[in-house]
Each structure stands twice: as C-alpha cells, then as structure tokens.
Design a protein around this motif. Structure first.
Motif, PDB file in Angstrom:
ATOM      1  N   GLY A   1       0.964  -1.172   0.063  1.00  0.00           N
ATOM      2  CA  GLY A   1      -0.129  -0.008  -0.002  1.00  0.00           C
ATOM      3  C   GLY A   1       0.838   1.143  -0.134  1.00  0.00           C
ATOM      4  O   GLY A   1       0.580   2.380  -0.641  1.00  0.00           O
ATOM      5  N   GLN A   2       1.783   1.209   0.978  1.00  0.00           N
ATOM      6  CA  GLN A   2       2.648   2.408   0.937  1.00  0.00           C
ATOM      7  C   GLN A   2       3.692   2.579  -0.468  1.00  0.00           C
ATOM      8  O   GLN A   2       3.733   3.769  -0.866  1.00  0.00           O
ATOM      9  CB  GLN A   2       3.746   2.384   1.992  1.00  0.00           C
ATOM     10  N   VAL A   3       3.911   1.532  -1.020  1.00  0.00           N
ATOM     11  CA  VAL A   3       4.735   1.509  -2.226  1.00  0.00           C
ATOM     12  C   VAL A   3       3.895   1.965  -3.391  1.00  0.00           C
ATOM     13  O   VAL A   3       4.191   2.900  -4.259  1.00  0.00           O
ATOM     14  CB  VAL A   3       5.085   0.084  -2.690  1.00  0.00           C
ATOM     15  N   GLY A   4       2.446   1.720  -3.182  1.00  0.00           N
ATOM     16  CA  GLY A   4       1.476   2.136  -4.188  1.00  0.00           C
ATOM     17  C   GLY A   4       1.263   3.732  -4.069  1.00  0.00           C
ATOM     18  O   GLY A   4       1.456   4.463  -5.015  1.00  0.00           O
ATOM     19  N   VAL A   5       1.508   4.252  -2.821  1.00  0.00           N
ATOM     20  CA  VAL A   5       1.437   5.783  -2.702  1.00  0.00           C
ATOM     21  C   VAL A   5       2.656   6.431  -3.307  1.00  0.00           C
ATOM     22  O   VAL A   5       2.714   7.471  -4.108  1.00  0.00           O
ATOM     23  CB  VAL A   5       1.682   6.123  -1.347  1.00  0.00           C
ATOM     24  N   THR A   6       3.924   5.711  -3.208  1.00  0.00           N
ATOM     25  CA  THR A   6       5.098   6.187  -3.626  1.00  0.00           C
ATOM     26  C   THR A   6       5.056   6.180  -4.979  1.00  0.00           C
ATOM     27  O   THR A   6       5.639   7.237  -5.861  1.00  0.00           O
ATOM     28  CB  THR A   6       6.362   5.220  -3.048  1.00  0.00           C
ATOM     29  N   LEU A   7       4.603   5.011  -5.770  1.00  0.00           N
ATOM     30  CA  LEU A   7       4.667   4.966  -7.467  1.00  0.00           C
ATOM     31  C   LEU A   7       3.807   5.962  -8.003  1.00  0.00           C
ATOM     32  O   LEU A   7       4.064   6.624  -9.024  1.00  0.00           O
ATOM     33  CB  LEU A   7       4.176   3.774  -7.816  1.00  0.00           C
ATOM     34  N   LEU A   8       2.643   6.438  -7.247  1.00  0.00           N
ATOM     35  CA  LEU A   8       1.907   7.212  -7.951  1.00  0.00           C
ATOM     36  C   LEU A   8       1.821   8.886  -7.370  1.00  0.00           C
ATOM     37  O   LEU A   8       0.774   9.613  -7.551  1.00  0.00           O
ATOM     38  CB  LEU A   8       0.299   6.895  -7.575  1.00  0.00           C
TER      39      LEU A   8
END
Length: 301
Positions: free
Chosen positions: A165-172
């Motif tokens: 979930g946090q990686v999703g925030v980072t990528l987007l």
C-alpha cells in the motif's frame, strides 16, 4: 532356582525420568517404566511422555486447504492486529508525535524505510470512524481468511499488503524536482498517509482470489470494498493510492499461496511470498532512484 520353591516378588521398577520414584506401570509403546507424572493415557493402555512427544513429531500436522497449519479457528493474528492498532490509536490521541514519527510519506521512505510498515498500524487521530471502519473490515475478513490460510500465511499477507500500500502511494506520487520544491510546490510526494487500509485491501484482493479458487461467491464483500474505497476520497490522510497498492499486492500474494498449496511444493510458498515482497520493494527502490538525491534523502527533521 529350584522348581516348586516360591520366589520373592520382584520389586517395583524405577522411572527413568525420575530415578527417585518407583513405577508400577510400563509404557505400551517402548516398555519402559513410567511414574504417575510421566504417564499419558493412550488409545490402548498408557504411554510415557517421551513416546507421546515422539509420536506428535512424527505425525503430520493438520493443514488447511491452502497448506497452512490448521488451528482451532480462533483468529489470533487478527485479534492481535486489532489490539495493536487500538493501542497505537490511543497513543496517537495522547501525543501528536506518534503520528509524525511513524506515518508514511514518500519523501521519508528512503531515509526512514520502517514507515512502510508502521503506517499500516496508524489511523487518523482526528476521527474515530477511520479506525472503527478499518477494524470492522479486518475483523470480518480475518475471521474468514485466517483459519483458511493459517496464522503465519495470514500475517505475511497482511504485512506484505501493508507495505504494498505504501509503495502504491510512492509510485503514484509523481516525480518531484528540486525546482518544484524550491518554488514551494509540495504535492503528493510530501503528503503523509496513515491507515491499515492498504493491508485490508490486500485482504480483500486475497479473498477474491481464494474464493474464486474454491468456487465461492464474493458478492457480499463488494459493498464493503466500495465503502472502504470511498472512505479514501472523503477524509484527508487516507489514500486511494494505498488502497490500490494493497489490493494489487494482496492479489499477488494470494496467487502464490494458491499456486504452492499442494504438499509437494508447500514449503516453496515462503520463497514465493518473499519474491512478491522483493518485487514490491524493488519497485519502490526504482522509483526513488528516479528522484533527485536532494529530495530522496530528506528526513523528518
């Protein structure tokens, strides 16, 4: 020994585990004497504790349909996560520094990577509805998924999905530049997010995969998924990007759990889950390497 002459009765044996104690009963399995403390009732007769332990080690443990160790059905991991989140929420209400020190923001992920994990146990301290909704969803999902997967697999699914979930925030979160920062632009790269929503959406994703494999309907869960998804657009600090990242990661984790559920390849599931985690972390690292060093290495201080 002369025939017809009575012999003295043999004395009691001595328990090998407790030499100071007499033993009048022998183990039905190994034949050794066993004092009352070392006796265990068996299907036929009495066995000593050593034989009972050896039998337990040699007997294959019961497994769930997806290869996890079967339990009594109590979702211990689910209750533990709920308890941790509740305690942390009270700490957040008591001190603002808890949220500041452990919430996730993309600009802090490189220098303080533990935030990828800790943010999954935080919630918005401004409203109690955030944690109540998430914990209700976790309670509902955990009661169903944890006994099905086994405690270890369920815990891994939750943690990896939370990180996803946090990686999703980072990528987007876009690609900030030094010029943007100098001009006062902040944007999503500097926005903090909290919540177990990413991990919970990972559980949603896993539920869809596992139910499909079992031929069960997931229709009843769609409304819950929609409500949780809408919540990310209604309250600040709760990110739909985390929901998406957790959902995709949960789908991937459930996929490898299904693929390695059979006895012959069951142990490979942990290598496969680590591979999913490695891909998730690798995507985050790749994104950070595209960001200027001056921005990538910022800290909370």
């Amino acid at each position: 020994m002369r025939p017809g002459v009575p012999q003295p009765a043999a004395g009691p044996s001595v328990c090998p585990r407790h030499p100071d104690r007499e033993a009048y009963v022998r183990c039905q399995r190994c034949g050794r004497p066993a004092c009352p403390e070392c006796q265990r009732p068996a299907a036929v007769g009495i066995q000593c504790v050593d034989c009972v332990r050896e039998a337990a080690r040699s007997t294959p443990s019961a497994r769930t349909v997806f290869g996890g160790r079967a339990t009594d059905g109590t979702p211990v991991v689910t209750y533990s996560i709920i308890a941790i989140c509740a305690v942390v929420y009270l700490a957040q209400r008591a001190s603002q520094s808890v949220t500041l020190d452990f919430a996730f923001a993309p600009f802090l992920g490189w220098s303080e990577p533990w935030r990828f994990v800790t943010a999954a146990f935080l919630h918005s301290p401004q409203t109690i509805f955030h944690i109540l909704l998430n914990m209700f969803a976790l309670w509902s999902l955990g009661q169903y998924l944890e006994p099905m997967l086994g405690r270890a697999r369920f815990a891994a699914l939750y943690l990896i999905s939370g990180i996803g979930g946090q990686v999703g925030v980072t990528l987007l979160a876009g690609s900030p530049t030094v010029a943007d920062v100098a001009a006062g632009g902040r944007g999503a790269w500097f926005g903090a997010v909290v919540g177990a929503s990413g991990a919970i959406f990972g559980l949603f994703g896993a539920l869809l995969v596992l139910n499909r494999h079992l031929g069960r309907s997931s229709t009843a869960m769609y409304a819950t998924i929609a409500i949780n998804a809408a919540f990310g657009f209604l309250y600040p600090g709760i990110s739909w990007q985390a929901h998406l990242g957790g959902l995709v990661t949960g789908l991937a984790c459930a996929g490898v759990i299904v693929a390695f559920r059979k006895q012959g390849v069951r142990r490979l599931v942990w290598a496969a889950l680590l591979a999913v985690l490695a891909v998730v972390v690798g995507l985050a690292v790749a994104k950070y390497l595209t960001v200027p060093v001056d921005i990538r290495e910022l800290t909370a201080g």
